[in-house]
Design a protein around this motif. Structure first.
Motif, short mmCIF file in Angstrom:
data_model
loop_
_atom_site.label_atom_id
_atom_site.label_comp_id
_atom_site.label_asym_id
_atom_site.label_seq_id
_atom_site.Cartn_x
_atom_site.Cartn_y
_atom_site.Cartn_z
N CYS A 134 -49.62 -39.51 74.34
CA CYS A 134 -48.42 -40.56 74.27
C CYS A 134 -49.50 -41.30 72.64
O CYS A 134 -50.70 -40.89 72.93
CB CYS A 134 -48.26 -41.38 74.86
N HIS A 135 -48.61 -41.74 72.16
CA HIS A 135 -49.85 -42.17 70.69
C HIS A 135 -48.84 -43.49 71.19
O HIS A 135 -47.76 -43.54 70.05
CB HIS A 135 -49.82 -41.25 69.40
N ASN A 136 -49.85 -44.29 69.40
CA ASN A 136 -49.34 -45.58 69.18
C ASN A 136 -48.83 -45.57 67.40
O ASN A 136 -49.62 -45.68 66.88
CB ASN A 136 -49.91 -47.22 69.53
N GLU A 137 -47.63 -44.61 66.91
CA GLU A 137 -47.32 -44.79 65.51
C GLU A 137 -47.22 -45.73 64.83
O GLU A 137 -47.81 -45.74 63.86
CB GLU A 137 -46.54 -43.90 65.42
N SER A 138 -47.05 -46.91 65.66
CA SER A 138 -46.82 -48.01 64.48
C SER A 138 -48.48 -49.07 64.54
O SER A 138 -48.48 -49.64 63.59
CB SER A 138 -46.21 -48.97 64.82
N GLY A 139 -48.95 -48.79 65.98
CA GLY A 139 -50.14 -49.78 65.54
C GLY A 139 -50.50 -50.83 66.11
O GLY A 139 -50.83 -51.81 66.10
N THR A 140 -48.60 -51.24 66.36
CA THR A 140 -48.86 -52.66 66.84
C THR A 140 -48.97 -52.63 68.40
O THR A 140 -48.85 -51.78 68.89
CB THR A 140 -47.68 -53.36 66.20
N HIS A 192 -70.01 -73.72 74.69
CA HIS A 192 -69.29 -75.33 75.57
C HIS A 192 -70.36 -75.01 77.24
O HIS A 192 -68.66 -75.69 78.13
CB HIS A 192 -68.06 -75.46 74.71
N ASP A 193 -70.10 -74.11 77.27
CA ASP A 193 -70.57 -73.81 78.73
C ASP A 193 -69.21 -73.70 79.31
O ASP A 193 -68.93 -73.66 80.33
CB ASP A 193 -70.86 -75.32 78.93
N VAL A 194 -68.34 -72.83 78.81
CA VAL A 194 -67.13 -71.90 79.08
C VAL A 194 -67.94 -70.60 79.21
O VAL A 194 -68.78 -69.96 78.90
CB VAL A 194 -66.25 -71.98 78.24
N CYS A 195 -68.06 -70.45 80.92
CA CYS A 195 -67.67 -68.78 80.97
C CYS A 195 -67.16 -67.40 80.62
O CYS A 195 -66.42 -67.21 80.24
CB CYS A 195 -67.90 -68.49 82.47
N CYS A 196 -68.05 -67.08 79.21
CA CYS A 196 -67.30 -66.35 78.03
C CYS A 196 -67.77 -64.47 78.73
O CYS A 196 -68.89 -64.30 78.93
CB CYS A 196 -67.66 -66.91 77.10
N THR A 197 -66.91 -63.53 78.13
CA THR A 197 -67.54 -62.36 78.59
C THR A 197 -66.79 -61.51 77.67
O THR A 197 -65.37 -61.39 77.03
CB THR A 197 -66.41 -62.01 79.91
N VAL A 198 -67.35 -60.16 76.88
CA VAL A 198 -66.91 -58.92 76.34
C VAL A 198 -66.61 -57.68 77.05
O VAL A 198 -68.19 -57.38 77.32
CB VAL A 198 -67.88 -59.10 74.81
N ALA A 199 -65.67 -57.26 77.12
CA ALA A 199 -65.36 -56.40 77.60
C ALA A 199 -64.37 -54.97 76.89
O ALA A 199 -64.62 -55.25 75.54
CB ALA A 199 -64.74 -56.87 78.93
N THR A 200 -64.53 -54.18 77.01
CA THR A 200 -63.68 -53.07 76.93
C THR A 200 -62.28 -52.70 76.94
O THR A 200 -62.25 -52.97 75.98
CB THR A 200 -64.43 -51.69 77.85
N ASN A 201 -61.87 -53.13 77.74
CA ASN A 201 -60.43 -53.11 77.58
C ASN A 201 -59.51 -52.05 77.91
O ASN A 201 -58.99 -51.24 78.69
CB ASN A 201 -59.73 -53.89 77.43
N ASN A 202 -59.86 -51.11 76.41
CA ASN A 202 -58.90 -49.71 76.84
C ASN A 202 -60.18 -49.06 76.54
O ASN A 202 -60.36 -49.26 75.73
CB ASN A 202 -57.51 -49.91 76.35
N VAL A 203 -59.59 -47.77 76.82
CA VAL A 203 -60.51 -45.94 76.72
C VAL A 203 -59.97 -45.16 76.35
O VAL A 203 -59.01 -44.23 77.17
CB VAL A 203 -61.24 -45.97 77.69
N LEU A 204 -59.42 -44.76 75.07
CA LEU A 204 -58.88 -43.16 74.85
C LEU A 204 -56.99 -43.41 75.34
O LEU A 204 -56.41 -42.77 75.29
CB LEU A 204 -59.37 -42.26 75.07
N ASN A 205 -56.81 -44.96 74.30
CA ASN A 205 -54.99 -45.12 74.82
C ASN A 205 -54.37 -45.76 73.40
O ASN A 205 -55.65 -46.30 72.43
CB ASN A 205 -54.83 -45.32 75.85
N PRO A 206 -53.23 -45.76 73.58
CA PRO A 206 -52.43 -46.56 72.14
C PRO A 206 -53.10 -47.88 72.21
O PRO A 206 -52.55 -48.78 71.07
CB PRO A 206 -51.14 -46.19 73.06
N PHE A 207 -53.60 -48.61 72.56
CA PHE A 207 -53.90 -49.98 72.68
C PHE A 207 -55.32 -49.51 72.29
O PHE A 207 -55.67 -50.77 71.42
CB PHE A 207 -54.13 -50.67 73.76
N THR A 208 -56.50 -48.65 72.50
CA THR A 208 -57.83 -48.79 71.62
C THR A 208 -57.98 -47.26 72.37
O THR A 208 -58.81 -46.62 73.13
CB THR A 208 -58.08 -49.69 72.51
N PRO A 209 -57.66 -47.13 70.54
CA PRO A 209 -57.91 -45.06 70.74
C PRO A 209 -59.41 -44.59 69.85
O PRO A 209 -60.02 -44.01 69.55
CB PRO A 209 -57.23 -44.27 69.28
N TYR A 210 -59.99 -45.30 71.24
CA TYR A 210 -62.27 -45.29 71.03
C TYR A 210 -62.82 -45.75 71.89
O TYR A 210 -61.97 -45.94 73.82
CB TYR A 210 -62.39 -46.52 70.00
#
Length: 406
Positions: A68-74, A296-314
């Motif tokens: 599957c692909h995300n042709e619109s990129g949205t 400001h002492d909010v617990c904050c994280t950076v994460a991957t989310n998706n791998v090689l799919n229409p949400f994130t093709p990387y």
């Protein structure tokens, strides 16, 4: 499980070199010049960390660009294409693709992970059952936490809440939400809080996935968090609206989230890929400034989310790469700023998913060695770990590259 002594390892707090004796899966001693009969493992000055923690990933819909692909990129295009692809998902398929992602994550130094798994009448519990098997299969290298959630809506899909409850009864660790896909977002939020209280589990929402600051679901999440007494048990991911707020409103939002004990997870690769699609110049980045909330002492994280799919093709499952991308987007460069980025992929997500680890005598011998002198350097150079250990057992190794000069 054999004993081993790590020679000349660099501790993260002091940056000094020391030795660590590992015995029966735990740290038995720390000090310079330790004497023991255990075999030695030279660390060559590598920085020891408790490991990278992936706080937000989707194992069930990873690695599907071949179908599957995300042709619109949205965002809408991604949801629609994955929804169609899900019709062909089964337990073995999800297990095989999830296995690929976990193995990549392990060699990138990740030893704890929270994965979101879609539950709805179409896919049923097939994805959950596959990921539950993965949790058992890879317990030797990685602690996997399962968050079940309704990607395509809750109030509009009869039977979904019953499936979520069944998953929670059968081993799911927490409950997620996605109000922006529901025709009645506030009702979804309320139902999920009620269900979380009934099952005594944490909540993790996909939230406010656009760039319109005129409305947001975050305020309702804050209100319900306080009303249900669920402080420090709620996380929100994406929240791309935060990227367009003036600094004054941003600080006010940070204070509001801190008071409610709500954590923030930012997904740089996905948010950069999907946001700003309606602009043909001065395209907004759409990545929430987590470092401001971190200050400001909010617990904050950076994460991957998706791998090689229409949400994130990387994606290569490297959290140093993801944190480096985040630092690039927000133009962070000082040692303190880069160190905060390191914390947002190590200690902060550890707190978020309740997997806090320490390097101290008596603690579990679970850690990762990085060929750098500091966490900030690891982010700046996108350092690849050289080895990892889980409960005293080696989980992976990747020797440094060698150059053969003429």
């Amino acid at each position: 499980m054999s004993d081993v002594i790590l020679r000349d390892i660099r501790l993260p707090e002091t940056k000094e070199l020391t030795d660590i004796l590992v015995s029966e899966g735990r740290i038995a001693d720390i000090g310079t010049g330790l004497t023991t009969d255990a075999p030695e493992m030279p660390a060559n000055g590598a920085l020891l960390t408790t490991g990278f923690v992936e706080s937000h990933i989707h194992l069930d819909k990873a690695c599907i660009l071949d179908r599957c692909h995300n042709e619109s990129g949205t965002l809408e295009g991604a949801i629609a294409s994955v929804s169609q692809a899900k019709e062909s998902f089964d337990e073995e398929d999800v297990h095989a693709r999830g296995k690929q992602v976990i193995e990549r994550a392990i060699v990138q130094g990740t030893n704890a992970m929270r994965t979101h798994v879609e539950i709805d009448p179409g896919i049923g519990l097939a994805g959950f059952e596959a990921v539950r098997r993965l949790k058992s299969d890879f317990a030797w290298a990685l602690d996997l936490q399962i968050c079940v959630f309704p990607q395509e809506g809750l109030t509009n899909l009869p039977g979904t809440i019953e499936l979520l409850e069944q998953a929670l009864s059968n081993g799911a660790d927490l409950l997620g939400g996605c109000p922006y896909t529901d025709p009645d977002p506030n009702a979804q939020i309320r139902i999920l809080f009620e269900t979380a209280r009934r099952f005594d589990v944490d909540l993790d929402f996909h939230l406010d996935f656009d760039l319109d600051p005129g409305w947001r679901h975050l305020d309702e999440i804050v209100r319900q968090t306080i009303a249900f007494g669920w402080q420090h048990r709620v996380a929100v991911g994406h929240v791309t609206k935060l990227s367009v707020l003036p600094r004054k409103e941003l600080k006010e939002t940070a204070a509001m989230m801190k008071d409610a004990g709500i954590a923030l997870t930012v997904l740089p690769s996905t948010d950069l890929f999907l946001m700003g699609r309606g602009c043909d110049h001065l395209v907004p980045r759409g990545v929430a400034p987590a470092h401001v909330f971190h200050q400001h002492d909010v617990c904050c994280t950076v994460a991957t989310n998706n791998v090689l799919n229409p949400f994130t093709p990387y994606g290569d499952c490297s959290l140093t790469r993801m944190a480096n991308l985040y630092a690039n987007v927000h133009q962070l460069s000082t040692e303190a700023e880069l160190q905060s980025c390191f914390e947002m992929v190590t200690s902060s997500p550890g707190r978020l998913i309740n997997r806090v680890r320490k390097i101290a005598v008596g603690e579990e011998a679970t850690f990762v060695a990085l060929p750098v002198a500091s966490g900030g350097q690891a982010i700046a150079e996108i350092a690849r770990p050289v080895w990892g250990m889980k409960r005293g057992r080696m989980s992976f190794e990747q020797p440094r590259a060698r150059i053969f000069a003429p």
